[in-house]
Every structure is written in structure tokens, then in C-alpha cells.
Design a protein around this motif. Structure first.
Motif, short mmCIF file in Angstrom:
data_model
loop_
_atom_site.label_atom_id
_atom_site.label_comp_id
_atom_site.label_asym_id
_atom_site.label_seq_id
_atom_site.Cartn_x
_atom_site.Cartn_y
_atom_site.Cartn_z
N ASN A 55 0.35 -1.44 0.01
CA ASN A 55 -0.17 0.04 0.18
C ASN A 55 1.01 1.82 0.13
OD1 ASN A 55 -2.44 -1.37 0.40
ND2 ASN A 55 -2.21 -1.68 2.14
N GLY A 56 2.41 0.96 -0.15
CA GLY A 56 2.80 2.09 0.25
C GLY A 56 3.11 3.00 2.01
N VAL A 57 4.07 3.61 1.60
CA VAL A 57 4.55 4.00 2.91
C VAL A 57 3.78 5.77 2.79
CG1 VAL A 57 5.91 2.72 3.59
CG2 VAL A 57 7.39 4.65 3.03
N GLU A 58 3.58 6.67 4.13
CA GLU A 58 3.07 7.98 4.04
C GLU A 58 4.48 8.73 5.11
OE1 GLU A 58 -0.37 8.06 6.63
OE2 GLU A 58 -1.23 7.02 5.03
N VAL A 59 5.38 9.62 4.10
CA VAL A 59 6.16 9.86 4.31
C VAL A 59 6.44 11.48 4.60
CG1 VAL A 59 7.96 8.65 2.38
CG2 VAL A 59 7.23 10.54 1.54
N MET A 60 7.22 12.06 5.05
CA MET A 60 7.54 13.68 4.60
C MET A 60 8.90 14.12 4.49
SD MET A 60 8.00 14.75 9.33
CE MET A 60 8.97 16.41 9.51
N VAL A 61 8.59 15.36 4.01
CA VAL A 61 10.28 15.86 3.89
C VAL A 61 10.86 16.50 5.23
CG1 VAL A 61 11.85 17.68 2.60
CG2 VAL A 61 9.29 16.31 1.34
N SER A 62 12.00 15.49 5.51
CA SER A 62 12.71 16.61 6.09
C SER A 62 13.10 17.48 6.90
CB SER A 62 13.81 15.49 6.42
OG SER A 62 15.01 15.84 8.16
N SER A 63 12.62 18.20 7.90
CA SER A 63 13.83 19.55 8.70
C SER A 63 15.29 19.64 7.97
CB SER A 63 13.27 20.05 8.83
OG SER A 63 14.17 19.57 10.63
N TRP A 64 15.31 18.25 8.24
CA TRP A 64 17.16 18.24 8.34
C TRP A 64 17.39 18.08 6.55
CZ3 TRP A 64 19.04 19.40 12.63
CH2 TRP A 64 19.31 18.58 13.63
N ARG A 65 18.50 18.58 6.41
CA ARG A 65 18.86 18.42 5.03
C ARG A 65 20.77 17.63 4.51
NH1 ARG A 65 18.09 22.54 1.70
NH2 ARG A 65 16.01 23.82 1.81
N LYS A 66 20.70 17.39 4.18
CA LYS A 66 22.05 16.20 3.83
C LYS A 66 23.31 17.00 3.68
CE LYS A 66 23.15 12.62 1.92
NZ LYS A 66 22.70 11.27 1.97
N HIS A 67 23.80 16.22 3.73
CA HIS A 67 25.49 16.96 4.14
C HIS A 67 25.54 16.64 2.52
CE1 HIS A 67 24.39 12.74 5.32
NE2 HIS A 67 24.85 13.29 6.55
N SER A 68 26.70 17.72 1.94
CA SER A 68 26.76 17.76 0.53
C SER A 68 27.48 17.25 0.28
CB SER A 68 26.90 19.40 0.72
OG SER A 68 28.60 19.83 -0.28
N SER A 69 28.04 16.67 -0.61
CA SER A 69 29.46 16.08 -1.05
C SER A 69 30.38 16.89 -0.68
CB SER A 69 29.38 15.30 -2.66
OG SER A 69 29.55 16.15 -3.41
N SER A 70 30.98 17.47 -0.92
CA SER A 70 32.00 18.90 -1.16
C SER A 70 31.56 18.81 0.78
CB SER A 70 31.79 20.27 -1.14
OG SER A 70 30.68 20.82 -0.17
N GLN A 71 30.91 18.44 1.66
CA GLN A 71 31.61 18.23 2.73
C GLN A 71 32.15 17.05 3.69
OE1 GLN A 71 27.53 19.57 3.95
NE2 GLN A 71 28.47 21.24 4.95
N ILE A 72 31.71 15.95 2.41
CA ILE A 72 31.65 14.81 3.48
C ILE A 72 31.83 13.80 2.76
CG2 ILE A 72 29.55 14.20 4.68
CD1 ILE A 72 31.14 12.85 6.92
N PRO A 73 32.27 12.62 1.91
CA PRO A 73 32.14 12.12 0.54
C PRO A 73 30.59 10.81 1.01
CG PRO A 73 33.97 11.35 2.01
CD PRO A 73 33.75 12.11 3.10
N THR A 74 30.11 11.54 0.56
CA THR A 74 28.89 11.13 0.21
C THR A 74 28.73 10.06 -0.22
OG1 THR A 74 27.83 12.63 -1.06
CG2 THR A 74 27.12 12.96 1.26
N ASN A 75 29.73 9.11 -1.30
CA ASN A 75 29.63 8.41 -2.04
C ASN A 75 29.60 7.21 -0.94
OD1 ASN A 75 31.81 9.07 -2.62
ND2 ASN A 75 32.50 8.38 -3.94
N ALA A 76 30.57 7.13 0.10
CA ALA A 76 31.17 6.10 0.77
C ALA A 76 29.96 6.12 2.14
CB ALA A 76 32.20 6.95 1.55
N LYS A 77 29.96 4.79 2.22
CA LYS A 77 28.50 4.76 3.05
C LYS A 77 29.71 4.37 4.27
CE LYS A 77 25.05 0.93 3.31
NZ LYS A 77 24.06 1.62 4.26
#
Ligand code: PMP
Length: 306
Positions: A136-158
Motif C-alpha cells: 500500500n505504500g508509505v506516508e513520508v515527510m520531507v525532513s527539516s534536516w538537509r543532507k550533508h553535501s558531497s563537498s562536506q563529506i564523501p556521501t558516496n562512501a557508506k
């Protein structure tokens, strides 16, 4: 214990659950200096098989690179350790968690002389956001927290430390009565979920944010792009999606090892499309669940049999 795990592989040895411990002064605990993977083993028609093991191993070693972390166990050793863990515990399907982190030496921020510790655990895990969510799908909210940008931390590394952002976004959503969050990037465009990539469907074509947009290069994302193209869909894998476009999308869904293919039925209480799983999502989801049950010749090279 509730995870039902008896054996964990750690630093080259199989250990009992109780013995797989680290010291409280572990570098990775203090500074988030670990990298990890999440992988699924499916109970296929030809027995238990690990989905996209090679791709996950590639990402595991690549994640270690920016941190100059030297994983002293080669692919063969980690592969054999994982398969043996699954065999020993008689698991038919499970979630697999390899992790590498800086251990204890001194507690300076520099991990100089800290050993790199490596562990793998496997345990049974069902639908991450619930069985009902898959249908049936999920109900989601757009977070007030932003993602760190790839210039701040390597976001492609887990990286373990990155997941404080995921936790904040996910818990904010759950505190407000939603199942999961969508996180925007620094510029305010749609990035991903706390542990999922996101896809949008409009006029029968698929859109997913570009890898340059501070997102993880999800292996389910890659797989779903391929599956959708095999089904004849046009997939735009370098899209820029604004917050408003979420509301007007025909369909939205999450992808991830844990979430698999999960429809999104509402964003911030606004119904997406008909407010239930859309037909394109359903077709791709069905194809995905069919192929992990029976890969056939078409997707045979995505599986490593236990
Ligand atoms: N984004 C984030 C932040 C994640 O943690 C995950 C889960 N690993 C994903 C996307 C989906 O990646 P995958 O399909 O490789 O599990």
C-alpha cells in the motif's frame, strides 16, 4: 538474543555472539570512522543466494578509500566468511552486515596506529518498512534536516558517521506520525531517503536524482534502473527533482537493500497519484520480487550462491 545470531566473523575468525566485542575507546565509536554494507541473501529457486555481492564488495572497499582504511582481508576471504556464516546458521534468506572501522590505539582524531577491525554478521530480516508498506505504500515527510553535501563529506562512501543525519531525519518523521523521511540536499532538491534512494514516475517515464547530488550510489537503484529499462521504460538517472514535483508526481517509490521497492503513497499528507501503489511501481516491484526468487538466465550474474 532477539537477533538470533550465534556466530559473527571478526578479524579473520568465527566467534560466538558473546565474544564479538570491542573496547569502549574504539576510534570508530567516538568519531564515526567506520564503513559498512547492507546486503540481502534471498531464498531463490536454486537455494540461498546473495544479491549483487560483487557490487556490495566493490562499494565496501571503495568506501574505505577516503578514510585511508586498509582492509587486510581480500575479497575471497570476506566472501568465504559470509557464505560460511549463512551455511553455519542454516539461513535461507537473511540480511548481511559487513563493517570495517578504526579500533583502539589512542583517541586522537587521527586514526594513526589504530587497527582496522572488520566484522560480518548475518540475521533474518523481513520487509524493512513492513509487509503492508510493500503493497500500500508509505506516508513520508520531507525532513527539516538537509543532507550533508558531497563537498562536506564523501556521501558516496557508506560511512557509519553519516547515519546520524539519517537517524535525525527518520526519527523526526516517525515522531510526527510518518513511516519514513525524504531528505533534501543543500540546495533544496530531492536527494534520497535516510536509507533509500528515490524514484519518481511521470507520464510512464522514470526519474531518479543524479549521483552527483550527494546521494549513495545505491545498488538497488542500479538494479531497478536496469530492470526498468529491460521492461522497456525510459529512465532518467540524472534528474533534478524539486520538492513541489514530489506532490505532482504520478508515482513515487523508494529503493534500497532493506526497503527493496517500497511505494510512497503520501508526502507531507498530500496523496501521490491515486494515493496508493501506482501501476509502474507495481510492475517494477513485481519484476524485482520475481527475479530475486528466480533470477533465470537474465539476472543470473547478480547472484552468488551460498
Ligand atoms: N541511500 C542511503 C543513505 C542508504 O543508506 C541506502 C542503503 N544502503 C541506500 C541509499 C540504498 O542503497 P542500496 O540499494 O545499495 O542498499
Amino acid at each position: 538474543d532477539e537477533m538470533d545470531v550465534d556466530t559473527i566473523w571478526m578479524d579473520g575468525e568465527f566467534q560466538d555472539w558473546d565474544d564479538a566485542q570491542v573496547h569502549v575507546l574504539t576510534h570508530g565509536l567516538h568519531y564515526g570512522t567506520g564503513i559498512f554494507e547492507g546486503v540481502r541473501c534471498y531464498d531463490t529457486a536454486d537455494g540461498p543466494a546473495v544479491f549483487r555481492w560483487d557490487a556490495h564488495l566493490d562499494r565496501f572497499y571503495e568506501s574505505a578509500k577516503p578514510y585511508e582504511m586498509d582492509i587486510e582481508h581480500d575479497r575471497e576471504e570476506l566472501t568465504e566468511a559470509t557464505m560460511e556464516l549463512i551455511r553455519r546458521q542454516d539461513l535461507e534468506s537473511c540480511y548481511i552486515r559487513p563493517i570495517a572501522f578504526y579500533g583502539y590505539n589512542s583517541l586522537g582524531v587521527s586514526p594513526k596506529d589504530c587497527p582496522t577491525r572488520v566484522a560480518i554478521a548475518c540475521w533474518p530480516w523481513g520487509a524493512y518498512l513492513g509487509e503492508e508498506a510493500l503493497e500500500n505504500g508509505v506516508e513520508v515527510m520531507v525532513s527539516s534536516w538537509r543532507k550533508h553535501s558531497s563537498s562536506q563529506i564523501p556521501t558516496n562512501a557508506k560511512t557509519t558517521g553519516l547515519y546520524v543525519n539519517s537517524m535525525l531525519a527518520g526519527e523526526e518523521a516517525r515522531r510526527n506520525g510518518y513511516t519514513e523521511a525524504i531528505v533534501l540536499d543543500k540546495e533544496g532538491y530531492v536527494a534520497e531517503g535516510p536509507g533509500e534512494n528515490i524514484f519518481m514516475v511521470n507520464d510512464g517515464e522514470l526519474y531518479t536524482p543524479a549521483l552527483s547530488q550527494s546521494i549513495l550510489d545505491g545498488i538497488t537503484r542500479q538494479s531497478v534502473i536496469e530492470v526498468a529499462r529491460d521492461l522497456g521504460y525510459t529512465v532518467h538517472d540524472d534528474a533534478t527533482i524539486s520538492r513541489g514535483q514530489l506532490h505532482t508526481a504520478d508515482e513515487l517509490f523508494f529503493t534500497g537493500t532493506a526497503a527493496e521497492v517500497t511505494p510512497i503513497r503520501q508526502v507531507d499528507n498530500v496523496e501521490i497519484g491515486s494515493g496508493t501503489r501506482g501501476p509502474v511501481t507495481e510492475e517494477i516491484q513485481q519484476r524485482f520480487f520475481d527475479l530475486v526468487e528466480d533470477p533465470g538466465d537474465e539476472y543470473a550474474d547478480w547472484f552468488t550462491y551460498v
